[in-house]
Design an enzyme around this catalytic site. Structure first.
Site, PDB file in Angstrom:
ATOM      1  N   GLU A  32       3.934  58.514  49.985  1.00  0.00           N
ATOM      2  CA  GLU A  32       3.828  58.896  51.402  1.00  0.00           C
ATOM      3  C   GLU A  32       3.219  60.282  51.542  1.00  0.00           C
ATOM      4  OE1 GLU A  32       7.225  56.873  53.943  1.00  0.00           O
ATOM      5  OE2 GLU A  32       8.114  57.986  52.268  1.00  0.00           O
TER       6      GLU A  32
ATOM      7  N   ASP B 281      38.891  85.672  69.597  1.00  0.00           N
ATOM      8  CA  ASP B 281      37.667  84.974  69.197  1.00  0.00           C
ATOM      9  C   ASP B 281      36.875  85.898  68.290  1.00  0.00           C
ATOM     10  OD1 ASP B 281      37.997  82.683  70.682  1.00  0.00           O
ATOM     11  OD2 ASP B 281      36.843  83.402  72.385  1.00  0.00           O
TER      12      ASP B 281
ATOM     13  N   ARG C 123      45.397  82.915  66.346  1.00  0.00           N
ATOM     14  CA  ARG C 123      44.468  82.074  67.108  1.00  0.00           C
ATOM     15  C   ARG C 123      44.859  80.612  66.965  1.00  0.00           C
ATOM     16  NH1 ARG C 123      39.014  81.306  68.885  1.00  0.00           N
ATOM     17  NH2 ARG C 123      39.064  79.219  69.746  1.00  0.00           N
TER      18      ARG C 123
ATOM     19  N   ARG D 244      42.708  82.629  74.853  1.00  0.00           N
ATOM     20  CA  ARG D 244      42.648  82.822  73.411  1.00  0.00           C
ATOM     21  C   ARG D 244      43.178  84.199  73.037  1.00  0.00           C
ATOM     22  NH1 ARG D 244      36.521  80.325  72.882  1.00  0.00           N
ATOM     23  NH2 ARG D 244      36.914  78.647  74.336  1.00  0.00           N
TER      24      ARG D 244
ATOM     25  N   ASP E 296      33.054  85.387  66.595  1.00  0.00           N
ATOM     26  CA  ASP E 296      31.965  84.419  66.509  1.00  0.00           C
ATOM     27  C   ASP E 296      30.739  85.052  65.870  1.00  0.00           C
ATOM     28  OD1 ASP E 296      31.052  81.684  67.354  1.00  0.00           O
ATOM     29  OD2 ASP E 296      29.515  82.892  68.313  1.00  0.00           O
TER      30      ASP E 296
ATOM     31  N   GLU F 290      13.387  62.192  61.788  1.00  0.00           N
ATOM     32  CA  GLU F 290      14.279  62.929  62.679  1.00  0.00           C
ATOM     33  C   GLU F 290      13.834  64.393  62.797  1.00  0.00           C
ATOM     34  OE1 GLU F 290      15.214  60.783  60.409  1.00  0.00           O
ATOM     35  OE2 GLU F 290      17.110  59.775  60.895  1.00  0.00           O
TER      36      GLU F 290
ATOM     37  N   TYR G 191      -0.847  68.389  80.135  1.00  0.00           N
ATOM     38  CA  TYR G 191      -0.557  67.328  79.180  1.00  0.00           C
ATOM     39  C   TYR G 191      -1.656  67.179  78.134  1.00  0.00           C
ATOM     40  CZ  TYR G 191      -2.879  64.993  83.151  1.00  0.00           C
ATOM     41  OH  TYR G 191      -3.700  64.683  84.212  1.00  0.00           O
TER      42      TYR G 191
END
Length: 489
Positions: free
Chosen positions: A34, A354, A342, A351, A356, A86, A66
């Protein structure tokens, strides 16, 4: 593709621009032939946007060209090869959503010449991406070159001929690659499970995702072709109880960087003595092995975004440098959360703490337990405003990113930032202290109606004068969490 309506921010049904049947020769797939011979790929794209302004002004600038879009789709189809279609669909979606007027996009990628050994009509992967569910890929530049296979003359044929005969299935020994829980020891014997479709949809490159520690490459023996997947032979029935010793499978997010990486962490709390909790969290982060705290932002009081009725949050941003891998950093921050009690019982609920990961260097990746950069960071004022205060020239990379100060000024929840206070690491903030005093006599999670007009002790452009020294401390694995996800998805 789905004909379901897509709604704009005001709830109105968005218009559609359909572009179907765009084809090009590409070199996507897991098999060597391929990548060498190529084949035809076809893409259908439906763009969701509001065309009223373009119609009223008769101006192309207010809609989507377009013709240009079709050329960009061909650039992706004929560009850098991917193992999975995908991934090709994700790249097209990211490229379309790079246009600010586009609110959502549907992409279908067809692989009509897929190496399948039985009669079939087509193989199609369809995805929908929008501003709340961003693509797990970066936009492809319009000037990206078309892929030329190794040994090619530099010209790309318009259409690759389909194989004249079906490819024979060649039996090979099964490849013993398995995912095991992170809590399992590296020496623990683990039964080899079959490869599922879910395991084949990871965003990171196939080699990076399947490379085991201590190995130089993934096993190269091909398995019988099944569409766009590689599936090992089934084990003999009499071997069902057999146990095989394997190494723990890791992906690229488990790899420590070659040099320290700058990261941005967001911290927040809205239960109990929130200022004290955040102050202790900063100290805990500084004491974690492999994390060096460089700077801490002003403290922001912010209104909750979505979820049940609950107190305001106190938020801040920590700029740090780390030698940990992204996933080890995730575990370290989860351990800091755990130390402060937590619990994740109510989605978007109150909470204690947190922590993050907003960005990790320039890494862009999506896995089951970690997305980098954080997919909602670009629209969260309670992260962007403190970040811009401590790093005025910061830029958030990735789709939806840009100068942090600009994103902070246009974030949907920007009006919910009540105030910013400096020197909060070394002195109590009056309004925040009122919260803590009220919390002492209030049940856990009760609303604390503190006044919002308490005077600030320092101007917003003042320096933060509480440097932190890095210490050492333990860290243990933690599960997935998403403290920025405080609003509508």
């Amino acid at each position: 593709m789905s004909d379901e309506d897509v709604r704009g921010q005001g709830g109105q049904r968005l218009d559609r621009v359909r572009l179907t049947g765009v084809s090009a020769t590409g070199y996507h797939g897991v098999f060597a032939h391929e990548r060498r011979e190529g084949q035809t790929f076809v893409a259908d794209v439906v763009v969701h946007l509001d065309t009223r302004r373009a119609a009223a002004t008769d101006d192309l600038a207010h809609t989507l060209n377009y013709g240009t879009l079709a050329e960009q789709v061909v650039t992706v189809l004929a560009g850098e090869p991917a193992d999975l279609i995908e991934t090709v669909a994700e790249r097209i979606a990211a490229t379309v959503l790079a246009y600010p007027q586009v609110q959502a996009v549907d992409v279908a990628v067809h692989k009509p010449q897929a190496p399948i050994t039985v009669p079939f009509g087509d193989v199609v992967v369809e995805v929908r991406r929008d501003r709340t569910r961003l693509p797990a890929a970066e936009p492809v530049p319009a000037d990206a070159p078309r892929w030329v296979p190794e040994g090619g003359s530099g010209s790309v044929p318009a259409v690759a001929a389909a194989p004249s005969e079906p490819l024979p299935a060649v039996p090979v020994p099964p490849v013993p690659v398995a995912s095991v829980p992170l809590s399992s020891g590296p020496e623990a014997p683990v039964p080899v499970p079959p490869v599922s479709d879910a395991a084949a949809t990871a965003v990171l490159p196939l080699g990076a995702l399947l490379a085991a520690p201590g190995s130089d490459a993934v096993a190269e023996a091909p398995a019988p072709p099944v569409g766009d997947r590689v599936v090992p032979d089934r084990a003999p029935e009499d071997a069902s109880d057999e146990v095989v010793d394997v190494e723990l499978v890791q992906d690229a997010l488990d790899t420590a960087p070659d040099a320290p990486v700058e990261v941005v962490l967001a911290i927040g709390s809205n239960l109990g003595a929130a200022q004290d909790t955040l102050r202790d969290a900063v100290a805990d982060l500084a004491e974690s092995p492999g994390i060096e705290v460089l700077d801490v932002s002003a403290l922001a009081r912010t209104a909750p975004v979505g979820g049940p009725d609950q107190p305001d949050f106190l938020n801040a941003v920590v700029i740090a440098r780390t030698t940990l891998s992204p996933r080890d950093l995730l575990r370290a921050t989860a351990e800091v959360e755990r130390r402060h009690g937590r619990e994740r019982t109510v989605h978007w609920g109150p909470r204690t703490l947190d922590v993050d990961i907003v960005v990790y260097g320039q890494v862009s990746a999506v896995t089951d337990d970690l997305e980098l950069p954080h997919p909602r960071a670009h629209e969260r004022a309670f992260v962007l405003q403190p970040w811009a205060q401590v790093r005025p020239d910061a830029v958030l990379h990735g789709l939806g990113g840009g100068p942090v100060s600009v994103l902070a000024a246009t974030a949907p929840d920007r009006d919910g930032v009540r105030w910013l206070a400096l020197d909060w690491l070394t002195a109590p903030v009056p309004a925040a202290q009122h919260d803590a005093d009220a919390a002492a006599g209030a049940p856990d999670g009760a609303r604390l109606d503190a006044p919002l007009d308490a005077p600030l002790d320092a101007p917003l452009d003042g320096p933060l004068d509480a440097p932190l020294d890095v210490g050492t401390g333990p860290g243990v694995p933690g599960d997935r969490y998403d403290p920025l996800d405080r609003g509508a998805p």
